[in-house]
Design a protein around this motif. Structure first.
Motif, short mmCIF file in Angstrom:
data_model
loop_
_atom_site.label_atom_id
_atom_site.label_comp_id
_atom_site.label_asym_id
_atom_site.label_seq_id
_atom_site.Cartn_x
_atom_site.Cartn_y
_atom_site.Cartn_z
N ALA A 10 0.82 -1.27 0.02
CA ALA A 10 -0.12 -0.18 0.05
C ALA A 10 0.65 1.11 0.00
N THR A 11 2.17 1.29 0.61
CA THR A 11 2.79 2.30 0.81
C THR A 11 4.34 2.19 0.04
N PRO A 12 4.55 3.43 -0.79
CA PRO A 12 5.80 3.15 -1.36
C PRO A 12 6.93 3.07 -0.43
N THR A 13 8.07 2.56 -0.79
CA THR A 13 9.32 2.17 0.19
C THR A 13 9.76 3.51 0.29
N THR A 14 10.55 3.75 1.37
CA THR A 14 10.96 5.17 1.79
C THR A 14 12.54 4.83 2.23
N ALA A 15 13.21 6.13 2.34
CA ALA A 15 14.61 5.93 2.77
C ALA A 15 14.63 7.12 3.53
N THR A 16 15.82 7.76 3.79
CA THR A 16 16.19 8.67 4.65
C THR A 16 15.63 10.15 4.45
N ARG A 17 15.67 10.50 3.09
CA ARG A 17 15.33 11.87 2.87
C ARG A 17 15.20 11.83 1.37
N VAL A 20 -4.99 11.72 -6.52
CA VAL A 20 -5.43 10.14 -6.52
C VAL A 20 -4.19 9.47 -5.87
N PHE A 21 -3.32 9.77 -6.61
CA PHE A 21 -1.81 9.02 -6.53
C PHE A 21 -1.30 9.01 -4.91
N ALA A 22 -1.63 10.53 -4.51
CA ALA A 22 -1.31 11.03 -3.02
C ALA A 22 -2.12 10.08 -2.02
N LEU A 23 -3.26 10.32 -2.37
CA LEU A 23 -4.23 9.12 -1.43
C LEU A 23 -3.63 7.66 -1.65
N ALA A 24 -3.41 7.32 -2.86
CA ALA A 24 -2.97 5.76 -2.78
C ALA A 24 -1.51 5.50 -1.88
N SER A 25 -0.89 6.67 -1.78
CA SER A 25 0.38 6.70 -1.00
C SER A 25 0.13 6.57 0.49
N LEU A 57 -7.60 2.20 -3.15
CA LEU A 57 -6.60 2.93 -3.89
C LEU A 57 -5.16 2.47 -3.77
N ARG A 58 -4.92 1.32 -2.97
CA ARG A 58 -3.75 0.65 -2.81
C ARG A 58 -3.08 0.10 -4.04
#
Length: 602
Positions: free
Chosen positions: A14-21, A82-87, A93-94
């Motif tokens: 559901a959520t994009p992978t993230t890093a430090t910054r 819409v993509f922001a809500l998916a994030s 919306l996932r």
């Protein structure tokens, strides 16, 4: 004492992978909030007046209703939101972010920013300065900048350097987890919806009356498709298409047949029929170039052979055989047969050549054909083609009592002359696609691919290279001749000028080859898409006038730099153009008409 390691938890779908910054040091919640609120604000700004005069195309003077380019800003803003809500992982919306990265959010934000700022600049340039901006323009400019700031503030998968962080915004998607099994009926429903959306987008693009609106349409479309690709949605849709190939083709042709019903002006149906003629010829060239790997620079001559043959036997009073009038099916077969004969006559003595030598010979054939028909006027040559005057007054087709030159009512819809020929070309296109697919999937098709990859190795394995290449040359020529028979009746006359290597507008050999290369060699839909783009761009961007070839050259360089395999990539060619680790598609995704190839097997 041994240290216990906790296994890493895989990121959620559901959520994009993230890093430090990211590039801008904002907290993650603030970045997402900016993205969401900025997308909503961008869409809302389209309901304000952007200028005080209606002289700008699309009338942007109305409050409460978008007009012209404001619709493009509205669509881009909605996509960003819409993509922001998916994030955020909003239920329902996932599925929009299967690749689990932030690139789609960046691209949709850039699409809204690009079309809004383009509109503001065009208003100032065309109307004479910033004084022509209304408060709505300033609000839209600021609103479209907010989601860009939020998108670039999102953490990305990158190292410690800004350069690496920037690269991450257009990096390949992460390994996309295998989707849950979907019912075949749900898959077909999705394909149907996509076909309907494709029809709507294509109809809107053709309907645009102003070059500025068409440019804005292209900006939003390019960034939206790019976002869908980086999100991994196009890859999953490609997998559905691979499982339902026949149904997808059927829906594609159903959407094509429905196109005239979306038009109120027969002029746009004329654009549609010329795109189909151009696309049919490009698909025939794809057999020669994309499957067999033979560089043909004079292919448009076969289109001319079919057109002149049909013109000579279709009852024109200016024809050398004015008393002869074949029915359409006989004229079509005559045009295809004449082109096939010319293909064999030209191919037999030349196909033992390879590479640049073959290209030079075919280029010479194309020029010889044009000069020959230009001189067959009874003065400098035999009286056959009327020379530069061509063969005019070609009568409209009549097929089983149906006159293609007359308008016909279909319920509440009126099908005009060009719409009639458009529907005929859909039928011709269906025949050509069927022939192409059957040939590509046959034993001879595999021989073409083997010759393309390595002719020496293929010959050593027992393939008769000359015979295989001659069949490809003859088949491609006959398909071009078949399209030429319809082209002669659509245009009413046949003259030598269009059948040259290069010119300001298609069809010519250079544009045909570019349509195949840009669309994607070795695929069915690639050359058709390339032909549509290369025909529409000169038609819509008339304000470029004599700079159209410059714009085409720049676009060609950019596409060859960033996507050399073409817009719709053939899987095998994609493996040739990229390092194995650089491919931005899942390992078993099928993007073309050839069987799926895994990276390990490559």
């Amino acid at each position: 004492m041994t240290e216990t390691k906790t296994p890493a938890t895989p990121p959620s779908d559901a959520t994009p992978t993230t890093a430090t910054r990211g590039l801008i040091g904002l907290p993650l919640p603030a970045a997402r909030a900016l993205l969401l609120l900025g997308g909503i604000a961008t869409a809302a700004s389209a309901f304000l007046a952007w200028t005080w005069t209606s002289d700008f195309p699309g009338d942007l003077t109305v409050y409460g209703y978008p007009g012209g380019l404001q619709w493009m800003t509205f669509v881009a803003g909605v996509l960003t939101a819409v993509f922001a809500l998916a994030s955020y992982g909003v239920r329902g919306l996932r599925w929009l972010l299967p690749a689990r990265n932030n690139a789609p959010l960046v691209l949709t934000a850039l699409g809204g920013f690009g079309v809004t700022w383009f509109t503001a600049i065009e208003i100032a340039a065309k109307l004479g300065g910033l004084a022509n901006w209304e408060p709505g323009t300033y609000i839209a400019i600021v609103a479209s900048l907010i989601p860009v700031i939020g998108a670039f503030a999102l953490p990305q998968e990158a190292g410690d350097t800004t350069k690496e962080t920037l690269k991450a915004y257009i990096a390949k998607p992460d390994a996309i987890p295998a989707p849950q099994p979907v019912s075949p009926w749900i898959q077909r429903l999705i394909i149907t919806i996509v076909a309907a959306l494709g029809l709507g987008v294509f109809a809107y693009g053709i309907d645009t009356q102003y070059g500025e609106i068409f440019i804005g349409f292209l900006i939003v479309l390019i960034f939206a498709v790019w976002a869908l690709h980086t999100a991994g949605l196009l890859d999953r849709f490609s997998a559905m298409v691979a499982e339902n190939r026949s149904f997808t083709l059927a829906m594609g042709f159903a959407a094509a047949i429905a196109f005239p019903l979306t038009q109120t002006d027969d002029h746009y149906a004329n654009i549609g029929v010329n795109i189909l003629i151009f696309g049919t010829v490009a698909l025939g060239l794809n057999i020669v170039v994309g499957l067999a790997g033979l560089l043909d620079l004079g292919y448009v001559a076969f289109l001319g052979v079919g057109a002149y043959t049909a013109a000579l036997v279709s009852g024109s009073e200016f024809s050398r055989f004015s008393g002869v009038q074949f029915p359409f099916w006989a004229a079509a077969l005559a045009g295809a047969a004449a082109s096939l004969i010319f293909g064999v006559l030209i191919g037999a003595p030349t196909l033992r050549l390879r590479g640049d030598y073959l290209a030079i010979v075919t280029l010479g054939f194309g020029e010889i054909f044009r000069l020959a028909v230009n001189n067959m006027d009874g003065v400098s040559g035999p009286d056959i083609t009327n020379g530069p005057n061509g063969i005019p007054s070609i009568p409209d087709l009549k097929f089983f009592g149906f006159n293609f030159g007359e308008a016909h009512d279909l319920g509440s819809f009126t099908i005009g002359r060009f719409a009639n020929y458009y529907l005929l070309m859909v039928l011709v296109m269906a025949i050509v696609v069927t022939v192409y697919r059957r040939a590509a999937d046959s034993r001879i098709g595999r021989s073409w691919i083997a010759i393309r990859e390595d002719e020496t190795a293929a010959t050593a394995m027992g393939i008769n290279g000359f015979r295989v290449k001659l069949i490809a040359f003859a088949l491609g020529a006959s398909l071009a001749g078949l399209a030429g028979t319809v082209s002669a009746h659509v245009t009413y006359n046949v003259v030598p000028n269009p059948y040259q290597f290069a010119g300001a507008a298609p069809p010519n050999s250079a544009f045909l080859l570019a349509a195949v290369v840009l669309g994607g060699m070795g695929t069915v839909s690639g050359p058709i898409l390339g032909a549509a783009l290369l025909y529409l761009l000169p038609e819509k961007l008339v304000f470029l006038q004599d700079k159209s070839l410059l714009a085409f050259g720049i676009a060609l360089i950019l596409l060859m730099r960033f996507r050399p395999e073409g817009i719709i990539a053939n899987r095998r060619r994609q493996l040739e153009f990229h390092e194995t680790g650089q491919l931005d598609v899942p390992e078993t995704t099928t993007l073309s008409d050839e069987p799926a190839v895994t990276k390990a097997g490559a």
